[in-house]
Design a protein around this motif. Structure first.
Motif, mmCIF file in Angstrom:
data_model
loop_
_atom_site.group_PDB
_atom_site.id
_atom_site.type_symbol
_atom_site.label_atom_id
_atom_site.label_comp_id
_atom_site.label_asym_id
_atom_site.label_seq_id
_atom_site.Cartn_x
_atom_site.Cartn_y
_atom_site.Cartn_z
ATOM 1 N N VAL A 1 -44.281 -32.545 -16.528
ATOM 2 C CA VAL A 1 -45.349 -33.259 -15.837
ATOM 3 C C VAL A 1 -46.354 -32.295 -15.221
ATOM 4 O O VAL A 1 -47.556 -32.567 -15.210
ATOM 5 C CB VAL A 1 -44.764 -34.203 -14.751
ATOM 6 C CG1 VAL A 1 -45.863 -34.825 -13.909
ATOM 7 C CG2 VAL A 1 -43.900 -35.287 -15.382
ATOM 8 N N ARG B 1 -43.903 -40.452 -13.346
ATOM 9 C CA ARG B 1 -44.177 -39.687 -14.572
ATOM 10 C C ARG B 1 -42.996 -38.842 -15.006
ATOM 11 O O ARG B 1 -42.811 -38.588 -16.189
ATOM 12 C CB ARG B 1 -45.414 -38.827 -14.397
ATOM 13 C CG ARG B 1 -46.670 -39.667 -14.339
ATOM 14 C CD ARG B 1 -47.899 -38.836 -14.350
ATOM 15 N NE ARG B 1 -49.074 -39.696 -14.289
ATOM 16 C CZ ARG B 1 -50.306 -39.238 -14.192
ATOM 17 N NH1 ARG B 1 -50.544 -37.948 -14.135
ATOM 18 N NH2 ARG B 1 -51.311 -40.081 -14.148
ATOM 19 N N MET C 1 -52.641 -36.890 -7.833
ATOM 20 C CA MET C 1 -51.412 -37.657 -7.949
ATOM 21 C C MET C 1 -50.758 -37.782 -6.579
ATOM 22 O O MET C 1 -50.920 -36.913 -5.728
ATOM 23 C CB MET C 1 -50.403 -36.955 -8.877
ATOM 24 C CG MET C 1 -50.780 -36.920 -10.321
ATOM 25 S SD MET C 1 -49.654 -35.886 -11.328
ATOM 26 C CE MET C 1 -48.067 -36.578 -10.979
#
Length: 80
Positions: A58, A29, A21
């Motif tokens: 998350v 997110r 990510m």
């Protein structure tokens, strides 16, 4: 006494790297702006309890203690 909760930058950077990510994707997110996540990451702002909860969701299975650092400032007048 003042208590501040700060992001553990190193732990979060490792966690998002393991998940492939970006910092921007983490912000998306978690439902916060990329500017706000940037400020939290560099320590110019401290995350609110709601944002801390979103980041924990998350970054599961990381815990609060993995993601955040509690800093205490000053002293408690009641302990004098």
């Amino acid at each position: 006494m003042t208590i501040r909760v700060k992001l553990n930058q190193g732990a979060v950077l490792r966690a998002i790297a393991r998940r492939n990510m970006s910092q921007n994707m983490l912000a998306i997110r978690a439902g916060i702006s990329s500017g706000y996540i940037s400020q939290i990451m560099c320590g110019t702002r401290n995350p609110s309890p709601a944002v801390r909860q979103k980041l924990q969701e998350v970054l599961q299975p990381l815990t609060f203690d993995d993601i955040f650092i509690i800093e205490e400032d000053g002293h408690d007048p009641a302990t004098r």
